[in-house]
Design an enzyme around this catalytic site. Sequence first.
Site, mmCIF file in Angstrom:
data_model
loop_
_atom_site.group_PDB
_atom_site.id
_atom_site.type_symbol
_atom_site.label_atom_id
_atom_site.label_comp_id
_atom_site.label_asym_id
_atom_site.label_seq_id
_atom_site.Cartn_x
_atom_site.Cartn_y
_atom_site.Cartn_z
ATOM 1 N N LYS A 1 28.835 54.612 109.836
ATOM 2 C CA LYS A 1 28.786 55.391 110.743
ATOM 3 C C LYS A 1 28.166 54.944 112.124
ATOM 4 C CE LYS A 1 28.022 59.594 108.029
ATOM 5 N NZ LYS A 1 26.794 60.558 107.733
ATOM 6 N N ASP B 1 27.390 65.763 111.200
ATOM 7 C CA ASP B 1 25.957 65.894 110.316
ATOM 8 C C ASP B 1 25.064 66.775 110.551
ATOM 9 O OD1 ASP B 1 27.760 63.890 108.669
ATOM 10 O OD2 ASP B 1 26.825 62.608 109.566
#
Length: 301
Positions: free
Chosen positions: A76, A116
């Site tokens: 990420k 997220d």
Amino acid sequence: MTHEHGAEGGAGRRAAVLGHPVAHSLSPVLHRAAYGALGLDDWRYDPVDVTEDDLAGFVGALDASWAGLSLTMPLKQTVLPLLDHVEPLAGVVGAVNTVLVQPARGTPVLTGANTDVYGLVTALGEALGPEAPAPRRTAAVLGGGATAASTLAALAQLGCTTPVVYVRSLARVGGLMRAAHRMGVEPRYALLDAAAREVPGADLVVSTLPPRAADGLAVDLDGSTVDGVLLDVAYDPRPTALSVAWRRAGGAVVGGERMLLHQAVEQVRLMTGLAGPVAAMDEALQAALGVPAHPAAPSKG
């Protein structure tokens, strides 16, 4: 390591979840269910094991047949310098879990996004309900990695701008401190050893620790009384020891699979341009897990 990046005929697009390891990922279950519900029968979504060292080569070989990528740990943050654009939220958080591949003349344009935060806010909202008092002023975050940064952004949206972050080592929170500064959040940092004494009084607790890493805290909570909501991002094993301990102490629990579901719903929207079919994706997720989902959440009817 060799990857096949081309289309396999037809107008369908490709997408994948990348990570190392990635075999355990439920993202294919969610995205494939979405494609089925949306009638995108010629789209495909695959898990691909990609290490940090492999990522640049994989991303550099993407062509116009690709619609997007989902990224898990440890990619990420590694992906950031490989992108053409990074959406503001992802830039502030410092973590990208979604890469959008947009056709262009020559090499496709790659845009990084973060779903997220959306997943966390929506999952917590399932337990808080529409009539929950706002803002929720006290919050605790367990862990200091990329998901913790997304959690700080989600808590800020829920009115918690001064959470306490519990970490194993205060020497390793530099990245999280910089992310918090960028988003205007002012956490207090404490050692994880202090969590058992302090988190029972929090309105919201989000554990971003890896699977089983919170088992010790679960034991330490024995005999405590809590009144807040816990979201444990880990969902294997399910329920986690921390979730069991928190519910036993009187609190409400949101399983980590709820965050997984909702971040995937938003990914589907970004990659396909169509609203993610929540019900179909939720049903597929429950079937994959083999047990009813989110028992602490209010019924949707």
